[in-house]
Write an enzyme that holds these catalytic residues in place. Structure first.
Site, mmCIF file in Angstrom:
data_model
loop_
_atom_site.group_PDB
_atom_site.id
_atom_site.type_symbol
_atom_site.label_atom_id
_atom_site.label_comp_id
_atom_site.label_asym_id
_atom_site.label_seq_id
_atom_site.Cartn_x
_atom_site.Cartn_y
_atom_site.Cartn_z
ATOM 1 N N ASP A 191 0.716 -1.296 -0.008
ATOM 2 C CA ASP A 191 -0.078 0.017 0.057
ATOM 3 C C ASP A 191 0.790 1.373 -0.085
ATOM 4 O O ASP A 191 1.579 1.472 1.000
ATOM 5 C CB ASP A 191 -0.845 -0.332 1.160
ATOM 6 C CG ASP A 191 -1.749 0.989 1.624
ATOM 7 O OD1 ASP A 191 -1.981 1.784 0.471
ATOM 8 O OD2 ASP A 191 -2.098 1.555 2.547
ATOM 9 N N ASP A 227 -2.249 5.863 -5.211
ATOM 10 C CA ASP A 227 -2.677 4.785 -3.955
ATOM 11 C C ASP A 227 -2.927 3.608 -4.548
ATOM 12 O O ASP A 227 -3.837 3.280 -5.024
ATOM 13 C CB ASP A 227 -3.753 5.442 -2.898
ATOM 14 C CG ASP A 227 -3.924 4.581 -1.811
ATOM 15 O OD1 ASP A 227 -3.113 3.682 -1.698
ATOM 16 O OD2 ASP A 227 -4.810 5.088 -1.040
#
Length: 372
Positions: free
Chosen positions: A86, A267
């Site tokens: 992430d 992201d």
């Protein structure tokens, strides 16, 4: 320092196969010019070759699931976990045997008593995400990502999890900057970089978009076989987060959002494209969607006629065609992947998640604070 970098430069790229897995329906739902920036480039990624190119390929399904996970191990002997890599967060965490939350019941839990290299602390803290939160305890142990090994790596074991019920991942491996860490721990990428375990301070993602291709995250360099053309380098708004300046967002040559410029977080841990409610609602109207529950639907028969939505970043257009921003749910109904960003900011902020990144191979360059 120069000698240390020469020793570290081993032209080694470590690739971790990522697997896309099915999610449940209720869940996941002042700039430099390019030329000036290239002049500041302190090393050439084109000179880095790959080694050990075996890939694990997993099938992808064109439904609402856009969750990418990869295997890591923690402890001695190693215990294996599937985590989300992430770029939107900085902490590494996995479930623990102390976690009594429903979300932990179906996950692999870290058993600290089985690891001879484990050591604990008394530091308890909370991590908040767009889709959930966790309460964790800071601990230390050996963490392995493929051939990369970080000994005495600080990470978190969850004591409670909220919002992650039914999502098939064990934990999260944060790849954002150290200042974004909720726990205050040094992220694993920084430890690997500081110890010279990777040849260059970069990592890259290839997120596949059909059933026959495999997804990978690369550490220490770029395998150029995963993209065509040239990388377009975009400076970060500021060092300390994977956020870039966006010039405008347009459709049919008309600006529909970001009219005076805005910012976007790139992201890998977010499935969709998110933005301010008013602007997202306007895009839904322009597309002609019908709201139903938490989603906005369109007739699947019109997808091929819908226009692309173009994100202009550092002067270059990045079209997101309808085939990318329209997906099918489990009942084969078509919905848009634009969603309200629930995090309130003083500036217009967008999140470019997997919907965008499946179209564009992405390189995260910590050495030069930029994204390719």
């Amino acid at each position: 320092l120069v000698l240390l970098w020469l020793v570290a430069f081993s032209e080694c790229i470590v690739k971790i196969p990522l697997r896309q897995v099915k999610t449940m329906r209720k869940t996941l739902s002042g700039k430099n010019t390019l030329n000036n920036f290239l002049k500041e480039h302190t090393y050439s990624l084109s000179q880095i070759s790959s080694r050990g190119s075996n890939l694990t390929i997993h099938p992808l399904r064109n439904i609402m699931d856009m969750l990418y996970v990869g295997n890591i191990t923690i402890g001695t002997p190693p215990q294996e976990f599937q985590v989300v890599f992430d770029t939107g967060s900085s902490d590494l965490w996995v479930p623990s045997v102390f976690c009594q939350s429903l979300a932990c019941a179906t996950k692999v839990m870290f058993i600290h008593l089985h690891s001879s290299t484990f050591r604990h602390t008394q530091k308890v803290f909370n991590i908040k995400y767009n889709t959930g939160r966790m309460k964790g305890l800071l601990v230390y142990d050996t963490v392995r990502i493929g051939d990369l090994v970080s000994t005495d790596q600080p990470f978190c074991i969850s004591l409670a999890e909220v919002g992650f019920d039914g999502i098939p991942f064990d934990g999260v491996l944060g790849l954002n900057y150290p200042n974004m860490s909720f726990s205050g721990a040094i992220p694993i990428f920084d430890n690997l970089k500081n110890e010279g375990a990777i040849s260059e301070p970069v990592f890259a993602f290839y997120l596949s978009k059909d059933k026959r291709e495999g997804s990978v995250v690369m550490f220490g360099g770029v395998d150029h076989r995963y993209y065509k053309g040239e990388l377009n380098w975009v400076p970060l708004i500021q060092a300390g987060g994977w956020t870039v300046h966006v010039d405008r967002i347009s459709m049919k040559r008309k600006i529909i959002a970001c009219s005076g410029g805005c910012e976007a977080l790139v992201d890998t841990g977010t499935a969709l494209i998110k933005g301010p409610r008013r602007l997202v609602n306007n895009i839904q109207k322009l597309i002609g969607t019908t709201p139903r529950g938490s989603k906005h639907y369109v007739s699947c028969s019109v997808v091929n006629t819908l226009p692309s939505i173009i994100f202009t970043i550092n002067g270059i257009n990045y079209p997101v065609p309808a085939r990318a921003y329209i997906l099918k749910d489990s009942e084969s109904h078509c919905y848009t992947t634009f969603k309200e960003n629930t995090v309130r900011t003083s500036r217009e902020t967008w999140i470019l998640g997997d919907v965008f990144l499946r179209l564009y191979f992405s390189v995260f360059d910590r050495g030069n604070d930029r994204i390719g």
